[in-house]
Design an enzyme around this catalytic site. Structure first.
Site, mmCIF file in Angstrom:
data_model
loop_
_atom_site.group_PDB
_atom_site.id
_atom_site.type_symbol
_atom_site.label_atom_id
_atom_site.label_comp_id
_atom_site.label_asym_id
_atom_site.label_seq_id
_atom_site.Cartn_x
_atom_site.Cartn_y
_atom_site.Cartn_z
ATOM 1 N N LYS A 72 0.708 -1.260 0.173
ATOM 2 C CA LYS A 72 0.155 -0.007 0.030
ATOM 3 C C LYS A 72 0.930 1.270 -0.035
ATOM 4 O O LYS A 72 0.563 2.185 -0.714
ATOM 5 C CB LYS A 72 -1.009 -0.177 1.161
ATOM 6 N N GLN A 97 -4.316 -1.736 9.712
ATOM 7 C CA GLN A 97 -4.301 -3.066 9.025
ATOM 8 C C GLN A 97 -4.863 -4.089 9.969
ATOM 9 O O GLN A 97 -4.675 -4.307 11.148
ATOM 10 C CB GLN A 97 -2.780 -3.466 8.717
ATOM 11 N N ASP A 101 -10.503 3.520 4.198
ATOM 12 C CA ASP A 101 -10.506 1.955 3.887
ATOM 13 C C ASP A 101 -11.928 1.523 4.192
ATOM 14 O O ASP A 101 -12.085 0.211 4.086
ATOM 15 C CB ASP A 101 -9.513 1.176 4.774
#
Ligand code: NAP
Length: 281
Positions: free
Chosen positions: A55, A99, A122
């Site tokens: 990412k 994450q 996200d």
């Protein structure tokens, strides 16, 4: 039948060019302030570290800055919440990626929900999910949003179609089902307690595999002419669906790798840029 290959890798590469151009244009307007994505990695899980590195590399390719927080595996919920609060308050941070998964002593849901809605690029917060489900503007969860972008790019008709989503996780199956519903598909969600999965799948016009088990969905469970979206990626280059058995008789499918995976990261980049553009207004 020759199936359409839903090439996420190429679409992501094309979109990166657009994101880079929009990023440069935004910086020219706002005194060269670069859009920033904060990435939070807790612990040393090698797969998570690889995903975060991918990412960050993708950010660098398009001119976004990434701000890396690497926290020890012993981090507590309170400590992680403090870091998230600091990023929420930081005007130079436009998006926050925590994450998944975090070490088990951490209340992951509480930490996800601490992310400010306007930085939830996200798409992991309950508030963002609720807004998306209601059709109110919000950043969608990156993987299902990437799948929707891929379907749109290939003009796959969804209205009135029978869609079956196998998996109901908060980051994938559930938001996927809501997005397909909002696109006027008739949606069935299957999970580990579902019965007669092969029968349910056989009548599906569109199948999304989000199970997390290599080739769990067998080729002969899926009917001729279906559209097949496979979110899985496992060692040996296979997904959650036995694609090799059905490539010759479906209407369209995502290759593994090169289908859904690149669209997830690409969606994260796009939504970070959108957050920075909104912050600059
Ligand atoms: P997850 O949280 O483990 O969820 C898996 C889901 O599959 C659960 O809802 C589970 O049902 C269901 N399931 C398990 N066994 C089943 C069975 N026998 N029959 C029917 N359903 C069953 O996984 P996830 O995070 O959603 O990920 C799913 C897949 O997508 C994985 O392969 C993962 O690697 C991949 N993924 C890819 C990306 C990407 O960027 N490409 C991103 C995220 C995930 P229950 O709810 O009943 O337990």
């Amino acid at each position: 039948m020759s199936a359409i290959v839903l090439d996420g890798k190429s679409l992501a590469a094309r979109t990166e060019t657009e994101i880079a151009a929009r990023t440069a244009a935004l910086m020219a307007r706002n005194g060269a302030r670069r859009p920033v994505l904060a990435t939070i990695l807790v612990g040393e899980d090698p797969a998570s570290a690889t995903y975060v590195r991918m990412k960050r590399n993708a950010c660098a390719r398009v001119g976004l800055e990434s701000l890396a927080l690497e926290l020890p595996a012993t981090t507590t919920t309170a400590e992680l919440l403090d870091h998230i609060a600091a990023l929420n308050a930081n005007p130079d941070c436009h998006g926050i990626l925590l994450q998944h998964p975090v070490p088990e002593q951490i209340d992951e849901r509480r930490c996800f929900d601490a992310i400010a809605l306007d930085k939830d690029v996200d798409g992991v917060t309950c508030a963002g999910f609720g807004r998306m489900a209601m059709g109110v503007p919000a950043y969608g969860a990156a993987t299902p949003q990437g799948i929707m972008r891929l379907l749109r790019a290939y003009d796959i008709e969804l209205a009135g179609k029978q869609a079956v989503v196998v998996g109901r996780s908060p980051i994938l199956g559930k938001p996927m089902a809501m997005m397909l519903l909002n696109a006027d598909a008739t949606v069935t969600i299957c999970h580990s307690r579902s019965r007669e999965l092969p029968t349910i799948l056989r009548s599906a016009d569109l199948v999304v595999g989000a199970v997390g088990r290599p080739e769990f969905i067998r080729g002969d469970w899926i009917g001729d002419g279906a559209v097949v979206m496979d979110a899985g990626y496992h060692p040996g280059g296979v997904g959650d669906i036995e694609l090799s058995a059905l490539k010759h008789r479906v209407a369209a499918y995502t290759p593994v790798p090169g289908g859904v995976g690149p669209m997830t990261i690409n969606t994260l980049l796009l939504q970070t840029l959108e957050a920075a553009e909104r912050a600059a207004r």
